[in-house]
Design a protein around this motif. Sequence first.
Motif, short mmCIF file in Angstrom:
data_model
loop_
_atom_site.label_atom_id
_atom_site.label_comp_id
_atom_site.label_asym_id
_atom_site.label_seq_id
_atom_site.Cartn_x
_atom_site.Cartn_y
_atom_site.Cartn_z
N UNK A 193 0.82 -1.07 -0.20
CA UNK A 193 0.13 -0.02 0.02
C UNK A 193 0.93 1.30 0.00
N UNK A 194 0.18 2.05 -0.69
CA UNK A 194 1.17 3.46 -0.77
C UNK A 194 0.67 4.44 0.58
N UNK A 195 1.77 5.16 0.94
CA UNK A 195 1.62 6.32 2.04
C UNK A 195 1.11 7.57 1.50
N UNK A 196 0.41 8.30 2.00
CA UNK A 196 -0.03 9.54 1.65
C UNK A 196 -0.36 10.34 3.07
N UNK A 197 -0.32 11.81 2.82
CA UNK A 197 -0.51 12.75 3.76
C UNK A 197 -1.62 13.57 3.19
N UNK A 198 -2.57 13.40 3.95
CA UNK A 198 -3.93 14.51 3.69
C UNK A 198 -3.75 15.55 4.46
N UNK A 199 -3.83 16.86 4.18
CA UNK A 199 -4.06 18.10 4.55
C UNK A 199 -5.30 18.59 4.35
N UNK A 200 -6.04 19.04 5.34
CA UNK A 200 -7.47 19.54 5.01
C UNK A 200 -7.67 20.84 5.70
N UNK A 216 -15.28 12.67 17.61
CA UNK A 216 -16.08 12.29 16.50
C UNK A 216 -15.60 12.45 15.17
N UNK A 217 -15.50 13.58 14.74
CA UNK A 217 -14.74 13.65 13.47
C UNK A 217 -13.57 13.07 13.03
N UNK A 218 -12.82 12.87 14.04
CA UNK A 218 -11.67 12.04 13.69
C UNK A 218 -12.05 10.31 13.45
N UNK A 219 -13.18 9.99 14.01
CA UNK A 219 -13.69 8.78 14.01
C UNK A 219 -14.23 8.53 12.53
N UNK A 220 -15.02 9.53 11.93
CA UNK A 220 -15.40 9.76 10.87
C UNK A 220 -14.50 9.48 9.89
N UNK A 221 -13.49 10.38 9.83
CA UNK A 221 -12.17 10.01 8.94
C UNK A 221 -11.47 8.58 8.99
N UNK A 222 -11.50 8.20 10.06
CA UNK A 222 -10.88 6.76 10.17
C UNK A 222 -11.64 6.00 9.43
N UNK A 223 -12.95 5.72 9.77
CA UNK A 223 -13.85 5.13 8.97
C UNK A 223 -14.01 5.52 7.53
N UNK A 231 -7.89 1.36 3.34
CA UNK A 231 -6.79 1.79 4.06
C UNK A 231 -6.58 1.70 5.56
N UNK A 232 -5.43 2.34 5.95
CA UNK A 232 -5.13 2.31 7.46
C UNK A 232 -4.63 3.73 7.69
N UNK A 233 -5.18 4.22 8.97
CA UNK A 233 -4.75 5.68 9.39
C UNK A 233 -3.52 5.31 10.52
N UNK A 234 -2.45 5.87 9.95
CA UNK A 234 -1.42 5.96 10.84
C UNK A 234 -1.29 7.02 12.13
N UNK A 235 -1.67 8.13 11.66
CA UNK A 235 -1.69 9.15 12.67
C UNK A 235 -2.66 10.26 12.16
N UNK A 236 -3.37 10.92 13.05
CA UNK A 236 -4.51 12.03 12.69
C UNK A 236 -4.20 12.98 13.75
N UNK A 237 -3.99 14.38 13.40
CA UNK A 237 -3.93 15.45 14.15
C UNK A 237 -4.56 16.67 13.66
N UNK A 295 -2.09 4.79 5.04
CA UNK A 295 -1.78 3.85 3.98
C UNK A 295 -3.27 3.51 3.14
N UNK A 296 -3.01 3.73 2.00
CA UNK A 296 -4.20 3.60 1.08
C UNK A 296 -3.47 2.59 0.10
#
Length: 107
Positions: free
Chosen positions: A1-8, A25-32, A39-45, A58-59
């Motif tokens: 799987x490829x790794x990405x950084x999403x900036x929003x 709650x919003x973090x859980x929505x993004x993880x889901x 994919x798999x979330x490595x970190x979310x800040x 990873x996506x």
Amino acid sequence: MAKYLFQATYTAQGMAGLSEQGGTERAEVVRALIENAGGRVESLYFAIGKHDLFVSCEVPDNMTTAALGIAAQATGGARAEVIPLLTPEEIDEAAQTPVTYQPPGQA
């Protein structure tokens, strides 16, 4: 799987939703969203500054990544940028890959 950084960056509408629902709650929505796409979330800040959210994940592929970006931005709650991430070993491999390039102005 490829790794990405999403900036929003949240729009006013997105910030109102964040204020109402909270970060957890919003973090859980993004993880889901990412996990449901395989994919798999490595970190979310969350952040203070130009961008409001950073997600390292990873996506499976570029098509899935594009679909995630479309889904997230289609609601109008955020603007997002996607940055492909490369490991040091991938950069080593890229540096050893032969390419032919002619700079501008040189014949």
